[in-house]
Scaffold this active site. Structure first.
Site, PDB file in Angstrom:
ATOM      1  N   HIS A 276       4.377   0.995   6.369  1.00  0.00           N
ATOM      2  CA  HIS A 276       4.371   1.150   5.018  1.00  0.00           C
ATOM      3  C   HIS A 276       5.736   1.505   4.515  1.00  0.00           C
ATOM      4  CE1 HIS A 276      -0.369   1.828   5.245  1.00  0.00           C
ATOM      5  NE2 HIS A 276       0.080   0.716   5.905  1.00  0.00           N
TER       6      HIS A 276
ATOM      7  N   LYS B  36       0.644  -1.159  -0.287  1.00  0.00           N
ATOM      8  CA  LYS B  36      -0.092  -0.022  -0.038  1.00  0.00           C
ATOM      9  C   LYS B  36       0.781   1.294  -0.078  1.00  0.00           C
ATOM     10  CE  LYS B  36      -1.926  -1.558   3.650  1.00  0.00           C
ATOM     11  NZ  LYS B  36      -1.447  -2.803   3.763  1.00  0.00           N
TER      12      LYS B  36
HETATM   13  P1  GDP Z   1       2.119  -2.085   3.156  1.00  0.00           P
HETATM   14  O1  GDP Z   1       1.946  -2.151   4.285  1.00  0.00           O
HETATM   15  O2  GDP Z   1       0.842  -2.737   2.442  1.00  0.00           O
HETATM   16  O3  GDP Z   1       2.494  -0.777   2.775  1.00  0.00           O
HETATM   17  O4  GDP Z   1       3.427  -3.081   2.493  1.00  0.00           O
HETATM   18  P2  GDP Z   1       4.829  -3.386   3.191  1.00  0.00           P
HETATM   19  O5  GDP Z   1       5.763  -2.063   3.021  1.00  0.00           O
HETATM   20  O6  GDP Z   1       4.634  -3.960   4.932  1.00  0.00           O
HETATM   21  O7  GDP Z   1       5.445  -4.389   2.474  1.00  0.00           O
HETATM   22  C1  GDP Z   1       5.398  -4.567   1.299  1.00  0.00           C
HETATM   23  C2  GDP Z   1       7.012  -4.836   0.687  1.00  0.00           C
HETATM   24  O8  GDP Z   1       6.951  -5.317  -0.357  1.00  0.00           O
HETATM   25  C3  GDP Z   1       7.771  -3.658   0.874  1.00  0.00           C
HETATM   26  O9  GDP Z   1       9.124  -3.826   1.413  1.00  0.00           O
HETATM   27  C4  GDP Z   1       7.941  -2.919  -0.331  1.00  0.00           C
HETATM   28  O10 GDP Z   1       9.013  -2.218  -0.581  1.00  0.00           O
HETATM   29  C5  GDP Z   1       7.953  -4.278  -1.032  1.00  0.00           C
HETATM   30  N1  GDP Z   1       7.412  -4.015  -2.358  1.00  0.00           N
HETATM   31  C6  GDP Z   1       6.260  -3.305  -2.820  1.00  0.00           C
HETATM   32  N2  GDP Z   1       5.866  -3.582  -4.099  1.00  0.00           N
HETATM   33  C7  GDP Z   1       6.681  -4.353  -4.751  1.00  0.00           C
HETATM   34  C8  GDP Z   1       6.921  -5.128  -5.902  1.00  0.00           C
HETATM   35  O11 GDP Z   1       6.343  -4.926  -6.817  1.00  0.00           O
HETATM   36  N3  GDP Z   1       8.097  -6.090  -6.036  1.00  0.00           N
HETATM   37  C9  GDP Z   1       8.758  -6.352  -4.718  1.00  0.00           C
HETATM   38  N4  GDP Z   1       9.897  -7.149  -5.125  1.00  0.00           N
HETATM   39  N5  GDP Z   1       8.738  -5.649  -3.595  1.00  0.00           N
HETATM   40  C10 GDP Z   1       7.635  -4.729  -3.557  1.00  0.00           C
HETATM   41  P1  IMO Z   2      -0.064  -2.776   7.254  1.00  0.00           P
HETATM   42  O1  IMO Z   2      -0.726  -1.559   7.179  1.00  0.00           O
HETATM   43  C1  IMO Z   2       0.186  -6.891   8.407  1.00  0.00           C
HETATM   44  C2  IMO Z   2      -1.916  -7.978  12.117  1.00  0.00           C
HETATM   45  C3  IMO Z   2      -0.876  -8.378  13.297  1.00  0.00           C
HETATM   46  C4  IMO Z   2      -2.081  -9.411  14.079  1.00  0.00           C
HETATM   47  C5  IMO Z   2      -3.353  -8.557  13.853  1.00  0.00           C
HETATM   48  C6  IMO Z   2      -3.701  -7.714  15.109  1.00  0.00           C
HETATM   49  O2  IMO Z   2       1.403  -2.625   7.231  1.00  0.00           O
HETATM   50  O3  IMO Z   2      -0.400  -3.628   6.059  1.00  0.00           O
HETATM   51  P2  IMO Z   2      -2.862  -5.574  16.091  1.00  0.00           P
HETATM   52  O4  IMO Z   2      -1.573  -5.179  16.444  1.00  0.00           O
HETATM   53  O5  IMO Z   2      -3.378  -4.511  14.997  1.00  0.00           O
HETATM   54  O6  IMO Z   2      -3.738  -5.667  17.146  1.00  0.00           O
HETATM   55  O7  IMO Z   2      -2.630  -6.876  15.466  1.00  0.00           O
HETATM   56  O8  IMO Z   2      -3.154  -7.708  12.809  1.00  0.00           O
HETATM   57  N1  IMO Z   2      -1.451  -6.616  11.717  1.00  0.00           N
HETATM   58  C7  IMO Z   2      -0.949  -6.604  10.506  1.00  0.00           C
HETATM   59  N2  IMO Z   2      -0.523  -7.418   9.545  1.00  0.00           N
HETATM   60  N3  IMO Z   2       0.044  -5.621   8.044  1.00  0.00           N
HETATM   61  C8  IMO Z   2      -0.435  -4.621   8.905  1.00  0.00           C
HETATM   62  O9  IMO Z   2      -0.414  -3.416   8.721  1.00  0.00           O
HETATM   63  C9  IMO Z   2      -1.007  -5.050  10.297  1.00  0.00           C
HETATM   64  N4  IMO Z   2      -1.451  -4.531  11.360  1.00  0.00           N
HETATM   65  C10 IMO Z   2      -2.037  -5.499  12.068  1.00  0.00           C
HETATM   66  O10 IMO Z   2       0.229  -9.204  12.906  1.00  0.00           O
HETATM   67  O11 IMO Z   2      -2.065 -10.439  13.361  1.00  0.00           O
HETATM   68 MG    MG Z   3       3.050  -3.257   6.210  1.00  0.00          MG
END
Ligand code: GDP
Ligand code: IMO
Ligand code: MG
Length: 429
Positions: A41, A16
């Site tokens: 994120h 995201k």
């Molecule tokens: P979010 O919580 O939804 O914002 O996602 P996170 O940042 O927790 O996890 C997504 C991970 O995948 C991050 O390390 C990003 O840098 C990486 N990422 C996002 N888009 C891509 C993609 O298209 N390819 C790869 N290999 N990594 C990606």
């Molecule tokens: P983003 O925005 C993935 C999960 C936790 C746990 C459950 C409840 O980065 O996608 P909490 O602390 O919210 O009460 O935990 O939700 N969890 C996530 N898993 N991405 C997240 O956020 C999360 N935020 C909470 O691991 O299973």
């Molecule tokens: Mg995340």
């Protein structure tokens, strides 16, 4: 003119942050509307990585950003995250960031309670981020929360803290742990109050005014629809509504403010924490996806569980979040796999079903029914146009669209901001 909601369509961590950062160039305002600093994120810009938990991802681009009333705000974490980003050259001032006056606060007592529950040997372990999210939302619904605006009224704050602690100290006595003196919470809040108050605003009015001026609003969801308190894998969920509809009450705008819902969807599936995960691959496939996709939690550093793409859950999210189109991320992680599997339905007690059932027992009992697709040997990593994609990768994307009942509006092929393919601009639909 369109306002766009970005929502996670699986169990979070779909990418995201990257997509919000990319889209924020086309937006005037970026708004967080639920969750708190349980989110993590990641944005990668020219090799530099930024990790945001509470702050909207638009800030890295210098976009005007808002933390809505639906978010639970840990004021101490807020100050820390602002300082951390400043260290990376991202300046955050009250001109750029506003926080809803009616947002509830996360206090140390919440974080402590979250950790105590999670560390207990008995009871249900959810695998939370231990950041106090659940207990803070409980107090909001219980009508005893301390809210952001209460910091501006110190003359009545102590009475509010005492009322809150009547509840918490009863709980703590029952658990056999020390009671908390009101002064401790007071001191904790007064230590950060001056740093938080300059950001406080009447967010519902501000957003309405900007919307009337024709500005484009980008709503940044946290977590994913399967972690939604109503529609997710309850009780293994977070404590907020994470579905796209929450963008309205979580920011103070009506539902008519939402024009387009973009579901962020990983080309396979991951989950952090406990709970059912029908397509989980606790084997070399899961290991391949985890290593290639660098699947480690941003907030807790935990290893994410990995598995095949589950079209059943995403199809369900398309309906519960009203998704118009998806951004398919991490397609590159599948490069080099000979066979790629996709879950197209479940079997439950010998019967085929095409939805995730509501009961906890049934959710853990469903067996995935897979369809097998041919993989591709070429690389998609860094691809910036459809023409760069191998034929089998295009086939995979088309099959995903068919199975979930929504088109691919964007495609992401690496963590880097610019490694993104736009198929249909969500702001122009
Ligand atoms: P979010 O919580 O939804 O914002 O996602 P996170 O940042 O927790 O996890 C997504 C991970 O995948 C991050 O390390 C990003 O840098 C990486 N990422 C996002 N888009 C891509 C993609 O298209 N390819 C790869 N290999 N990594 C990606
Ligand atoms: P983003 O925005 C993935 C999960 C936790 C746990 C459950 C409840 O980065 O996608 P909490 O602390 O919210 O009460 O935990 O939700 N969890 C996530 N898993 N991405 C997240 O956020 C999360 N935020 C909470 O691991 O299973
Ligand atoms: Mg995340």
């Amino acid at each position: 003119m369109a306002n766009v909601v970005v929502v996670g369509s699986q169990w979070g961590d779909e990418g995201k942050g990257k997509i919000v950062d990319w889209l924020s160039e086309r937006a005037d305002v970026v708004v967080r509307y639920q969750g708190g600093h349980n989110a993590g994120h990641t944005l990668v810009i020219d090799g530099v990585s930024y990790k945001l938990s509470l702050l909207p991802s638009g800030l890295v681009r210098g976009k005007f950003s808002v933390i809505g009333n639906g978010v639970v705000v840990d004021p101490r974490h807020l100050v820390e995250e602002i300082d951390k980003l400043a260290g990376q050259g991202v300046t955050i001032t009250p001109e750029l960031l506003r926080i809803a006056d009616n947002a509830p606060l996360i206090l140390s007592v919440h974080q402590e309670l979250d950790a105590i529950r999670e560390n207990a040997t008995s009871g249900l372990k959810i695998g939370t981020t231990k950041r106090g999210i659940g207990p803070a939302y409980e107090d909001k619904v219980g009508r005893r929360a301390i809210r952001v605006i209460d910091l501006a009224e110190p003359e009545t704050l102590m009475a509010k803290i005492e009322r809150l602690l009547t509840h918490h100290n009863a709980l703590r006595r029952g658990m056999g742990i020390d009671e908390i003196p009101a002064q401790r919470i007071w001191d904790e809040l007064m230590a950060v109050s001056d740093k938080v108050l300059p950001y406080v605003d009447r967010v519902w009015a501000l957003l309405d005014e900007r919307r009337r001026r024709g500005e484009r609003i980008l709503f940044e969801g946290a977590q994913g629809a399967l972690l939604d308190n109503d529609h997710g894998t309850y009780p293994f969920v977070t404590s907020s509504n994470t579905v796209a509809g929450q963008a309205a009450p979580g920011s103070g705008l009506g539902p008519s403010a939402i024009d387009y819902v973009l579901g962020i969807t990983k080309a396979y599936t991951t989950r952090v924490g406990e709970g059912p995960f029908p397509t989980e691959q606790d084997n070399e496939v899961g290991q391949f996806l985890g290593e290639r996709g660098r699947e480690f939690g941003v907030v807790t550093g935990r290893k994410r569980r990995c598995g095949w793409f589950d079209a059943v859950i995403v199809r369900q999210t398309v309906r519960t979040s009203g998704i118009h189109g998806i951004a398919l991320t991490k397609l590159d992680v599948l490069d080099g796999l000979e066979e790629i599997r996709v879950c197209v339905g479940y079997e439950l007690n010998g019967t085929r079903i095409d939805y995730l059932p509501a009961s906890m027992g049934a959710q853990s009992g469903v067996k995935p029914i897979y369809e097998s697709l041919e993989g591709w040997a070429e690389t998609t990593a860094g691809a910036r146009s459809w023409a760069d994609l191998p034929a089998q990768a295009v086939k995979y994307v088309r099959r995903v669209e068919e199975l979930i009942g929504a088109p691919v509006a964007m495609l992401s092929t690496s963590p880097e901001r610019e490694d993104t393919i736009l198929v249909q601009d969500p702001f122009q639909v």
